[in-house]
Motif scaffolding. Structure first.
Motif, PDB file in Angstrom:
ATOM      1  N   TYR A  66       0.966  -1.205  -0.107  1.00  0.00           N
ATOM      2  CA  TYR A  66       0.017   0.006  -0.027  1.00  0.00           C
ATOM      3  C   TYR A  66       0.804   1.254   0.080  1.00  0.00           C
ATOM      4  O   TYR A  66       1.858   1.267   0.845  1.00  0.00           O
ATOM      5  CB  TYR A  66      -0.711   0.115   1.390  1.00  0.00           C
ATOM      6  N   ILE A  67       0.728   2.155  -0.989  1.00  0.00           N
ATOM      7  CA  ILE A  67       1.610   3.444  -1.027  1.00  0.00           C
ATOM      8  C   ILE A  67       0.666   4.645  -1.194  1.00  0.00           C
ATOM      9  O   ILE A  67      -0.412   4.656  -1.613  1.00  0.00           O
ATOM     10  CB  ILE A  67       2.347   3.253  -2.310  1.00  0.00           C
ATOM     11  N   GLU A  68       1.138   5.706  -0.727  1.00  0.00           N
ATOM     12  CA  GLU A  68       0.743   6.990  -1.297  1.00  0.00           C
ATOM     13  C   GLU A  68       1.916   7.612  -2.092  1.00  0.00           C
ATOM     14  O   GLU A  68       2.955   7.646  -1.649  1.00  0.00           O
ATOM     15  CB  GLU A  68       0.421   7.984  -0.035  1.00  0.00           C
ATOM     16  N   PRO A  69       1.404   7.867  -3.245  1.00  0.00           N
ATOM     17  CA  PRO A  69       2.666   8.380  -4.229  1.00  0.00           C
ATOM     18  C   PRO A  69       3.478   9.568  -3.575  1.00  0.00           C
ATOM     19  O   PRO A  69       4.625   9.859  -3.755  1.00  0.00           O
ATOM     20  CB  PRO A  69       2.027   8.741  -5.477  1.00  0.00           C
ATOM     21  N   ILE A  70       2.700  10.481  -2.989  1.00  0.00           N
ATOM     22  CA  ILE A  70       3.163  11.460  -2.250  1.00  0.00           C
ATOM     23  C   ILE A  70       2.477  11.561  -0.953  1.00  0.00           C
ATOM     24  O   ILE A  70       1.213  11.340  -0.702  1.00  0.00           O
ATOM     25  CB  ILE A  70       2.862  12.736  -2.896  1.00  0.00           C
ATOM     26  N   GLN A  71       3.202  11.532   0.206  1.00  0.00           N
ATOM     27  CA  GLN A  71       2.666  11.133   1.615  1.00  0.00           C
ATOM     28  C   GLN A  71       1.865  12.426   1.836  1.00  0.00           C
ATOM     29  O   GLN A  71       2.282  13.526   1.927  1.00  0.00           O
ATOM     30  CB  GLN A  71       3.931  10.575   2.602  1.00  0.00           C
ATOM     31  N   GLY A  72       0.730  12.010   2.444  1.00  0.00           N
ATOM     32  CA  GLY A  72      -0.064  13.044   3.055  1.00  0.00           C
ATOM     33  C   GLY A  72      -0.008  13.710   4.419  1.00  0.00           C
ATOM     34  O   GLY A  72       0.872  14.470   4.445  1.00  0.00           O
ATOM     35  N   THR A  73      -0.634  12.728   5.260  1.00  0.00           N
ATOM     36  CA  THR A  73      -0.484  13.083   6.645  1.00  0.00           C
ATOM     37  C   THR A  73       0.961  13.056   7.031  1.00  0.00           C
ATOM     38  O   THR A  73       1.679  13.864   7.992  1.00  0.00           O
ATOM     39  CB  THR A  73      -1.348  12.179   7.579  1.00  0.00           C
ATOM     40  N   GLY A  74       1.839  12.210   6.293  1.00  0.00           N
ATOM     41  CA  GLY A  74       3.194  12.206   6.500  1.00  0.00           C
ATOM     42  C   GLY A  74       4.127  13.440   6.308  1.00  0.00           C
ATOM     43  O   GLY A  74       5.132  13.484   6.488  1.00  0.00           O
ATOM     44  N   GLY A  75       3.405  14.390   5.492  1.00  0.00           N
ATOM     45  CA  GLY A  75       4.177  15.676   5.256  1.00  0.00           C
ATOM     46  C   GLY A  75       4.216  15.952   3.788  1.00  0.00           C
ATOM     47  O   GLY A  75       5.328  16.835   3.632  1.00  0.00           O
ATOM     48  N   TYR A  76       3.657  15.456   3.092  1.00  0.00           N
ATOM     49  CA  TYR A  76       3.581  15.772   1.657  1.00  0.00           C
ATOM     50  C   TYR A  76       4.853  15.734   0.971  1.00  0.00           C
ATOM     51  O   TYR A  76       5.592  16.332   0.242  1.00  0.00           O
ATOM     52  CB  TYR A  76       2.891  17.192   1.102  1.00  0.00           C
ATOM     53  N   ILE A  77       5.433  14.439   1.488  1.00  0.00           N
ATOM     54  CA  ILE A  77       6.716  13.987   0.964  1.00  0.00           C
ATOM     55  C   ILE A  77       6.849  13.491  -0.458  1.00  0.00           C
ATOM     56  O   ILE A  77       6.000  12.884  -0.846  1.00  0.00           O
ATOM     57  CB  ILE A  77       7.550  12.787   1.973  1.00  0.00           C
ATOM     58  N   VAL A  78       7.663  14.413  -1.386  1.00  0.00           N
ATOM     59  CA  VAL A  78       7.765  13.651  -2.971  1.00  0.00           C
ATOM     60  C   VAL A  78       8.931  12.961  -3.038  1.00  0.00           C
ATOM     61  O   VAL A  78      10.191  13.339  -2.551  1.00  0.00           O
ATOM     62  CB  VAL A  78       8.001  15.272  -3.620  1.00  0.00           C
ATOM     63  N   PRO A  79       8.795  11.621  -3.520  1.00  0.00           N
ATOM     64  CA  PRO A  79       9.981  10.752  -3.578  1.00  0.00           C
ATOM     65  C   PRO A  79      10.843  11.192  -4.827  1.00  0.00           C
ATOM     66  O   PRO A  79      10.401  11.955  -5.791  1.00  0.00           O
ATOM     67  CB  PRO A  79       9.085   9.531  -3.946  1.00  0.00           C
ATOM     68  N   PRO A  80      11.853  10.733  -4.816  1.00  0.00           N
ATOM     69  CA  PRO A  80      12.914  11.061  -5.897  1.00  0.00           C
ATOM     70  C   PRO A  80      12.674  10.284  -7.245  1.00  0.00           C
ATOM     71  O   PRO A  80      11.816   9.369  -7.275  1.00  0.00           O
ATOM     72  CB  PRO A  80      14.216  10.376  -5.423  1.00  0.00           C
TER      73      PRO A  80
END
Length: 476
Positions: A239-253
């Motif tokens: 299960y993924i969030e492509p950009i984490q929401g509650t985790g802090g809007y983290i954008v992966p490389p």
């Protein structure tokens, strides 16, 4: 921000109101559950009206909202077109048990399924529910039904909801602590959080070290996940969030998800894409996962589909996982799952998205907003450690003077100060609505209305500037 007629409406509200705010607070203290998130703020804020990018208190004071109901109201509060669709449905078919069909359900499902077929080259079907967590639950049923397995991977920093099943794959133990043992709790894998790399690597030369570490789990059976002789993994899905929401809007490389997907395919592990917060152009594409050139097996969506006017969520799954032969009638059920009001609004939302180039709009406005945030970071390097974003999903990480150590206390002060409503909004008193996320609760996650103007973006920067100078004067 429309002002015409507001004073008259405010007077009408005041006349109709049966209790003062103090009386309401007393009633709330005695009769309302505090189990939700309202009391994260010591004195919760009352609002009386909303329109566009703004919330208004009883005095008519505007609060520029940069989180828009956790990205549910992406198309602006009181959106006239979507409200008109709701009113039409109210007058024609407002209620219908979900064991029957209505046109809006069928047309909305077909629109989403056809869109995904054009994007991913995969035929699939759509299944509706009410809230995001409930749709996650339905996706878990599809995964278990297909694989016969109950274990899944998820990311550290993930948030998939707070029902029991969704809590089991959400990384925060705080959400599970009160409710006993979760035997099917996900195995959590570090997210590629480059600003705070869990492996101590540098973004520019790590070589996607985090993906390599995930791949190592399958090197030998003694790592407990993989039986090489049987060619079988104990885990059913990731299960993924492509950009984490509650985790802090983290954008992966770049390249991360393509590399991860190769490993999952090799070991027959399904990829479930949680788009509840990032779907419908929040991250610059219809689905956030499109930014990373990966085709998921299941997509979970909700929130902005109805702009918050009537709850509706859903899942899209590949035909092989959700065909009537595989997932027959009665496999799951919710009384309000495909309600006519929600599906009517959702269908109008899809029509609206087809008529305007929201990919261009969100990327252009988001890029401008991100540039202004970077200016703010350069102005206050002893306060802002990191800014980043994709589309109109933006982040501000508040840090100590070293530019790295999380500063949750300052983040909370800025958040509370914004709700006081006494900032200078270019000659008018106003407030600023923010949302806090991140692993250390030191990140402002910004999800502004798609119709926000450039003038309002500049205003947001001015208000943030005031808050920083007010809350951290010794660092400015």
């Amino acid at each position: 921000m429309k002002a015409e007629g507001y004073e008259a409406r405010t007077r009408l509200v005041q006349i109709q109101r049966r209790a003062s705010e103090d009386e309401l607070r007393e009633l709330e203290r005695e009769y309302c559950s505090w189990g939700d998130t309202v009391h994260y703020l010591e004195t919760p804020k009352f609002f009386a009206r909303c329109e566009g990018s703004y919330l208004y208190d009883d005095d008519g004071r505007p609060y520029l909202d940069l989180q828009m109901w956790y990205s549910a109201a992406s198309f602006g509060y009181a959106n006239e077109r979507l409200q008109a669709a709701l009113k039409r449905q109210l007058e024609r078919l407002p209620q219908l048990a979900c064991q029957y069909l209505h046109a809006e359900k069928v047309l909305l499902a077909a629109a989403i399924a056809r869109l995904n077929e054009s994007k991913f080259g995969l035929k699939g079907r759509v299944h509706f529910n009410v809230g995001g967590a409930q749709a996650i639950e339905d996706s878990l049923k599809i995964v278990r039904n297909e694989t016969g397995k109950s274990l899944v991977f998820a990311f550290m920093g993930s948030y998939h909801g707070r029902t029991l099943g969704a809590s089991a794959i959400t990384s925060s133990y705080r959400y599970r602590r009160r409710y006993g043992h979760f035997s099917d709790r996900a195995h959590f894998v570090p997210f590629p959080y480059c600003f705070r790399c869990p492996y101590g690597k540098r973004r520019d030369d790590c070589g996607l070290y985090c993906v390599e570490q995930f791949a190592r789990l399958f090197e030998t059976e003694y790592h407990s996940f993989w039986d090489a002789k049987a060619g079988e993994c104990e885990f059913a899905a990731f299960y993924i969030e492509p950009i984490q929401g509650t985790g802090g809007y983290i954008v992966p490389p770049p390249g991360y998800f393509r590399a991860l997907k190769r490993i999952l395919d090799e070991h027959k592990i399904l990829l479930v894409d949680d788009e509840i917060q990032m779907g419908f152009y929040r991250a610059g594409k219809f689905w956030a996962i499109e930014n990373f050139d990966v085709a998921p097996d299941i997509i979970v969506f909700g929130k902005a589909l109805t702009n918050g006017l009537n709850p509706l969520s859903g899942i899209w799954a590949r035909e092989e996982l959700i065909s009537p032969a595989k997932f027959p009638p009665g496999s799951t059920h919710s009384t309000f799952s495909s309600n006519p009001l929600g599906t009517a609004i959702g269908l109008e939302t899809i029509s609206m998205l087809e008529e305007k180039d929201y990919e261009e709009i969100t990327r252009r406005k988001g890029g401008y907003f991100l540039d202004r945030l970077r200016e703010l970071q350069r102005r206050y390097p002893k306060v802002i450690g990191d800014v980043d974003g994709m589309g109109m999903a933006l982040r501000i990480e508040i840090c100590a003077e070293d530019g790295y150590t999380p500063d949750r206390e300052l983040t909370d002060r800025i958040f509370a100060e914004g709700l006081r409503g006494d900032l200078d909004g270019r000659g008018r008193k106003m407030g600023l609505v923010l949302d806090i996320g991140g692993y250390y609760k030191n990140v402002f996650t910004l999800a502004p209305c798609f119709d926000i103007t450039y003038e309002e973006i500049d205003l947001a920067i001015d208000l943030l500037d005031q808050l920083i100078r007010r809350c951290a004067p010794d660092r400015t």
